[in-house]
Structure formats: structure tokens, C-alpha cells
Write an enzyme that holds these catalytic residues in place. Structure first.
Site, mmCIF file in Angstrom:
data_model
loop_
_atom_site.group_PDB
_atom_site.id
_atom_site.type_symbol
_atom_site.label_atom_id
_atom_site.label_comp_id
_atom_site.label_asym_id
_atom_site.label_seq_id
_atom_site.Cartn_x
_atom_site.Cartn_y
_atom_site.Cartn_z
ATOM 1 N N LYS A 24 -5.099 2.850 -3.257
ATOM 2 C CA LYS A 24 -4.351 2.429 -2.076
ATOM 3 C C LYS A 24 -5.263 2.296 -0.852
ATOM 4 O O LYS A 24 -5.057 1.421 -0.012
ATOM 5 C CB LYS A 24 -3.202 3.405 -1.805
ATOM 6 C CG LYS A 24 -2.108 3.331 -2.864
ATOM 7 C CD LYS A 24 -1.583 1.898 -3.035
ATOM 8 C CE LYS A 24 -0.547 1.759 -4.102
ATOM 9 N NZ LYS A 24 -0.081 0.354 -4.283
ATOM 10 N N TYR A 65 -4.938 7.369 -7.580
ATOM 11 C CA TYR A 65 -3.914 6.571 -6.899
ATOM 12 C C TYR A 65 -4.284 6.377 -5.427
ATOM 13 O O TYR A 65 -4.224 5.254 -4.907
ATOM 14 C CB TYR A 65 -2.557 7.263 -7.018
ATOM 15 C CG TYR A 65 -1.449 6.553 -6.271
ATOM 16 C CD1 TYR A 65 -0.859 5.401 -6.793
ATOM 17 C CD2 TYR A 65 -0.984 7.041 -5.050
ATOM 18 C CE1 TYR A 65 0.162 4.748 -6.109
ATOM 19 C CE2 TYR A 65 0.033 6.390 -4.364
ATOM 20 C CZ TYR A 65 0.604 5.247 -4.892
ATOM 21 O OH TYR A 65 1.605 4.608 -4.205
ATOM 22 N N SER A 67 0.845 -1.191 0.000
ATOM 23 C CA SER A 67 0.000 0.000 0.000
ATOM 24 C C SER A 67 0.884 1.246 0.000
ATOM 25 O O SER A 67 1.982 1.244 -0.559
ATOM 26 C CB SER A 67 -0.931 -0.030 1.217
ATOM 27 O OG SER A 67 -1.826 1.063 1.190
#
Length: 436
Positions: free
Chosen positions: A285, A281, A258
């Protein structure tokens, strides 16, 4: 809970990482030859490549000489596979002492390159089918591959970047808010266009891309590269993972990579692919955090010996995941050292080797220790002068290793939606039946 963790959690002391060397950690070993299998995605460069080197060296130095490792690493092309193999071998020559006993180190491992494009489901399913055909089990799977941004200029708004650094350099260079991200990108999955990026109707055009499609014709590009491709891969080899185990009496381990950027605000379960969202993004994550930390309770899977899911992040490393200009990269590198040495940031290991400290911790530690900590996001920290540390990272929705009801509910929604999409695209592409 704060959305931007900037320090090592008080849940664990920031002690230097320590791993057992020699065979003392495997005193229960009876001398019987044992074969272990590890899969690492994203070994083209950066963290994935460094992890291959570090994991293999650690295995050879700490495991009994009767233990053999098959290291399967994925790249995007045959040429990259050759380069990765050469790099790993050179790293071993530099980092391993002469073999103290027979058999030699070279007889205790095998390097197996594999190709996969995580944005192309045909490629993902082909890899899982190959693994099921060639192997009986998997003991470790590291889901490392990913994409930060597809925007030009390295994905940085340089004006906002400069302002943020002068205002709060540690925050700016730990959880940056000046990334440029391209909305409205999907990756096509049919025919010769599989793996090709396209723009959805109504989205702004970007340089060098003029194919426009309906959103339903593809999958969110960043989401597919960072989460969905890995998700389908894990389901494809779940049977192998159920057969694996890193030690006697322990289960196989799936390690999700992560980031410090996994903010709760970024993930919208109703738009799980974040095709039109602003923080693509960060959304991917946060979704990684949710899936890993709510497994298996929210996944609805009923099988014996399910693998353990663990969650890590490399903190801030000077890899070229965003494709920066070399000059920009060196400026970035200097700034990273500044905030670590001068400002005392605990989250700037900088090198890919040190960025893998958390991965190595969850790979090597006893299962009872890891499970005793509960649901944790393990981070690769670093002292001012480069001493490695592994610590718990603050995650919104998790307190003291326990997932709160809000995050548990988000987990159920996300697992349900991911499974719907997997089954839908298996049907659309004729891939059904390849997963266990």
C-alpha cells in the site's frame, strides 16, 4: 509527518460529500451521443462490487440521457461474473427512480464481465489484449482488487488484538498492528503452475503448502496481487487511456485504491516485492501511494494526454477481505460501530457503499478542482451517525499537496524497479510486445 493518520486533514473541510444531480454538471454538453468506458477490478465482492453499483447509478442519474456507459468489471470466475451481474441489476432496481424520460436507463449502459487473476501475468496480459481489441478508449480505471493476508485464522493475532483494543481502541481498529502475514510467499508464473503460490527457500513452512522454490522463480504474492498485476494492466491499456476523457477537455482517470496502512517504514525499495519482509500488505500500500503520487514525473513516460492518476482509500470497512470466521466478523462489526459512535473515529464508514465515497468523489469532480489540490490521498470518512465525508489523508513525504524530495526520489527508484521487473517478466514469459 505522522505515520498513522487518525483524523481528517485540515487541508480540506470535513463537509458531507455532494455530487451534482441531473444534467447541470454537464451544461457544456451539446446533445451529441457519447460513449464512456469504465473498468473496475475486484468486483467479486466488497468494495469493488459496491463501486460497480454506485458508479453506474451515479452515472445514470447525473449524466445527460445521450451519455452511454460500458461498465467492464473483473472477477475471478464465470460464476462470480454471473453473481456480480445479478447483484448490480438488483441494486439498480432498488436505487434508481423510474426513468423520467426516454431512452430508459437500461438503454444507457452495458455490463461487460471480464476475467482476470492479478497474480497470473498471463491472465493480466490476456485481459489487456482483449480490451485493446474490443475498445478504442477507456475513461475510468479503478484499481480496486487486492489481498490483505494469506495467513490462517483471518490473519489476526487475537491476543495482541485484544490488548491493543483495550489500550487504544481507535488506533487498534484504524491502523492495526496485530495482523498475521506469511513471509516468503511467491506466486509462480510458468506453465500449468502459473498463479500457484509457493514458498521460497529458507522461509518458514505454512499449512497446506509444501512446494519450495528459489525466490527468482516467482513474484511476491501480496505485491503481485495488490500492485504489480495492476501496474502491468495499466501499461497494457495505456493507449486506450490516452484516448479517453471523462468530460470534454479532461483526461482519463486511473484511481488506485490504497489504505490507511501505507506506512513509509514498510517499504524497502531494494526489496520492492517484500518477499521476506514482515509487513507485506503495508509495503504494497505504501508502494501504491508512491507510484500514484509521483506520476508522471517519476515514471519517465513521454506521451500526449497521459491519464490522471488519483489515490484513494476506503478507510475502515467491514468487508471480508481477510476471510474471517462469521462470528469474528460480527464482533469486528460491533467494534467498528463502537469506535465510530462512542469514540468519534472519522475513519469508520464501515459499509462498502460509504467506503467508496472517495472513489466517487475523484470519479465525478472536475479535473481542475482535483488538480488544483495537488498530490492528495483522498479518504472516505464518516461522522458518528453515518454522514459521508471525503477528506485529505496525511501521507508521509507529502505536504500541502506537494511531494517532498525524499518521496520524489523514492518514486524514481520504485518506478524504475517496477519497469525493470515488467520488462524482465515479459521476456521470461514471452509476453513482450503486448503492452503499448
Amino acid at each position: 509527518m505522522p505515520s498513522e493518520p487518525l483524523g481528517i486533514s485540515s487541508g480540506i473541510s470535513a463537509e458531507k460529500e455532494t455530487f451534482p444531480h441531473g444534467t447541470g454538471a454537464f451544461a457544456d454538453d451539446d446533445g451529441t451521443p457519447q460513449n464512456f468506458y469504465c473498468l473496475i477490478t475486484g468486483a467479486n465482492s466488497g468494495l469493488g462490487l459496491s463501486l460497480c453499483c454506485r458508479f453506474l447509478a451515479h452515472f445514470l442519474l447525473t449524466r445527460p440521457h445521450t451519455h452511454h456507459l460500458t461498465l467492464i468489471f473483473t472477477t475471478r470466475s464465470p460464476a462470480k461474473s454471473v453473481q456480480t451481474t445479478e447483484y448490480i441489476l438488483e441494486s439498480l432496481r432498488k436505487n434508481l427512480p423510474p426513468a423520467p424520460a426516454s431512452p430508459a436507463y437500461t438503454e444507457r449502459y452495458a455490463l461487460v464481465p471480464a476475467f482476470v487473476d492479478l497474480t497470473n501475468l498471463h491472465s493480466v496480459y490476456a485481459l489487456s489484449a482483449r480490451l485493446r481489441k474490443e475498445y478504442q478508449k477507456l475513461d475510468w480505471v479503478f484499481l480496486n482488487a487486492g489481498v490483505l493476508t494469506t495467513a490462517g485464522g483471518g490473519g489476526v493475532d487475537y491476543v495482541r488484538c485484544a490488548k491493543a483494543i483495550f489500550t487504544d481502541p481507535v488506533k487498534a481498529l484504524t491502523t492495526p498492528e496485530f495482523k498475521l502475514q506469511t513471509r516468503g510467499q511467491v506466486v509462480l508464473q510458468h506453465g500449468d503452475l502459473a498463479g500457484t503460490a509457493a514458498r521460497v527457500l529458507g522461509a518458514d513452512a505454512w499449512r497446506g503448502e509444501d512446494k519450495v522454490v528459489d525466490e527468482s522463480e516467482g513474484l511476491g504474492l501480496i505485491w503481485c496481487a495488490n500492485v504489480f498485476g495492476h501496474y502491468c494492466l495499466v501499461w497494457g491499456v495505456l493507449g486506450l487511456l490516452c484516448n479517453g476523457g471523462v468530460r470534454s477537455g479532461e483526461r482519463a482517470r486511473v484511481v488506485w485504491t490504497s489504505s490507511l496502512d501505507g506506512h513509509a517504514r514498510s517499504l524497502d525499495a531494494s526489496d520492492i516485492q517484500c518477499v521476506r519482509g514482515a509487513e507485506l500488505y503495508e509495503s504494497s500500500k505504501r508502494l501504491t501511494d508512491v507510484l500514484a503520487l509521483t506520476w508522471p514525473s517519476a515514471a519517465g513516460v513521454d506521451r500526449e494526454r497521459l491519464p490522471r492518476f488519483y489515490l484513494t482509500h476506503p478507510a475502515v470497512c467491514a468487508t471480508n477481505i481477510a476471510g474471517q470466521h462469521p462470528l469474528v466478523w460480527y464482533v469486528m462489526l460491533a467494534l467498528f460501530y463502537m469506535v465510530r459512535v462512542v469514540c468519534g473515529s472519522p475513519w469508520h464508514p464501515i459499509t462498502a457503499w460509504k467506503g467508496n465515497a472517495a472513489n466517487m468523489f475523484v470519479a465525478a469532480e472536475r479535473e481542475a478542482v482535483l488538480e488544483g489540490k495537488g498530490k492528495v490521498k483522498w479518504g472516505s470518512g464518516c461522522g458518528r451517525w453515518g454522514d459521508e465525508r471525503v477528506g485529505e489523508t496525511v501521507v508521509e513525504g507529502v505536504e500541502g499537496g506537494t511531494v517532498g524530495e525524499g518521496m520524489a526520489e523514492m518514486g524514481r527508484r520504485c518506478w524504475g524497479r517496477m519497469e525493470e521487473l515488467r520488462r524482465e517478466w515479459e521476456g521470461r514469459l514471452g509476453l513482450g510486445g503486448e503492452c503499448v
